[in-house]
Design a protein around this motif. Sequence first.
Motif, PDB file in Angstrom:
ATOM      1  N   THR A 141      50.342  37.122  38.156  1.00 37.65           N
ATOM      2  CA  THR A 141      48.653  38.103  38.448  1.00 37.65           C
ATOM      3  C   THR A 141      50.432  38.936  37.136  1.00 37.65           C
ATOM      4  O   THR A 141      49.679  39.694  36.402  1.00 37.65           O
ATOM      5  N   ALA A 142      51.123  39.086  38.006  1.00 36.09           N
ATOM      6  CA  ALA A 142      52.049  40.420  36.742  1.00 36.09           C
ATOM      7  C   ALA A 142      52.425  39.871  36.365  1.00 36.09           C
ATOM      8  O   ALA A 142      52.477  40.561  34.706  1.00 36.09           O
ATOM      9  N   GLN A 143      52.645  38.794  35.514  1.00 35.37           N
ATOM     10  CA  GLN A 143      52.967  37.677  34.314  1.00 35.37           C
ATOM     11  C   GLN A 143      50.860  38.083  33.557  1.00 35.37           C
ATOM     12  O   GLN A 143      51.540  38.177  31.713  1.00 35.37           O
ATOM     13  N   LEU A 144      50.137  37.852  34.083  1.00 36.03           N
ATOM     14  CA  LEU A 144      49.551  37.875  33.075  1.00 36.03           C
ATOM     15  C   LEU A 144      48.690  39.634  32.256  1.00 36.03           C
ATOM     16  O   LEU A 144      48.366  39.704  31.410  1.00 36.03           O
ATOM     17  N   ARG A 147      44.928  46.416  32.079  1.00 29.97           N
ATOM     18  CA  ARG A 147      45.506  47.726  32.953  1.00 29.97           C
ATOM     19  C   ARG A 147      45.240  47.111  34.556  1.00 29.97           C
ATOM     20  O   ARG A 147      46.392  48.104  35.272  1.00 29.97           O
ATOM     21  N   GLY A 148      45.027  46.051  35.075  1.00 32.15           N
ATOM     22  CA  GLY A 148      45.570  45.551  36.421  1.00 32.15           C
ATOM     23  C   GLY A 148      44.893  44.445  36.331  1.00 32.15           C
ATOM     24  O   GLY A 148      44.138  43.861  35.659  1.00 32.15           O
ATOM     25  N   CYS A 149      45.190  42.915  37.793  1.00 33.30           N
ATOM     26  CA  CYS A 149      44.958  41.812  37.330  1.00 33.30           C
ATOM     27  C   CYS A 149      44.550  41.977  39.289  1.00 33.30           C
ATOM     28  O   CYS A 149      45.994  42.120  39.897  1.00 33.30           O
ATOM     29  N   ARG A 150      43.679  41.193  40.169  1.00 33.73           N
ATOM     30  CA  ARG A 150      43.695  40.162  40.941  1.00 33.73           C
ATOM     31  C   ARG A 150      43.425  39.262  41.497  1.00 33.73           C
ATOM     32  O   ARG A 150      42.784  38.733  40.200  1.00 33.73           O
ATOM     33  N   PHE A 151      43.097  38.316  42.617  1.00 30.12           N
ATOM     34  CA  PHE A 151      43.327  37.581  42.540  1.00 30.12           C
ATOM     35  C   PHE A 151      42.395  36.637  43.560  1.00 30.12           C
ATOM     36  O   PHE A 151      42.480  37.795  44.707  1.00 30.12           O
ATOM     37  N   GLU A 152      41.218  36.120  43.494  1.00 28.66           N
ATOM     38  CA  GLU A 152      40.217  35.775  44.015  1.00 28.66           C
ATOM     39  C   GLU A 152      40.134  34.843  45.055  1.00 28.66           C
ATOM     40  O   GLU A 152      39.729  33.945  44.166  1.00 28.66           O
TER      41      GLU A 152
END
Length: 195
Positions: free
Chosen positions: A93-96, A103-108
Amino acid sequence: MLLPWRDALPNTSVSLVLVVIVVAVAAMGNRPAGALAAILLLIVGLAVSQLAARARQLKVIAITDADHLARIRDTATLAQNAKEPNVVVDRVTAQLTDLLHLRGCRFEYGTLIGHPPRLDQDGTVTWGRKRWNVDRRGLPDTEVELRTFGNGRFLGRFMLDPTPGAKPSLQARLVAVTLADQAGAAIDTAGTGRP
């Protein structure tokens, strides 16, 4: 003539020698000879400038490639050694976010709600049935999904929140897909659909 000494002479010295040659030809010859020598010097100067610019570009590409390779290697090592797959998911998530200028990224985990634009395995972005030209238009101004699989089974998706105007290269998008695959492998190895 100067080729055998190119490694020993700095570029400025080579330039001065070429200027001296042009001046000598112009002084010994007539105007057409001087003009021809000057034109030839101009052509050589332009060619050298173009080669230097290309060398700088290749250096940037090599540095970028090394950075991308390091990201993939570090994530693969983490995926092999992590006891919890959420550690890998957090790293990816941080690397992406960094790699794609998000601006942000999360995993579902294990969900496919809605039909957002999708970053595909070949690095293209599709929205509905149409390809989105990222190189020209940048990422869409809405969340983009990056699906994650383990052994061919859908495990979840990274939801990418693009920064307006961000135009990550195809190479960066392919690295993003590879990183997501590493997260999928870590989740699959843990044997759960959700850590």
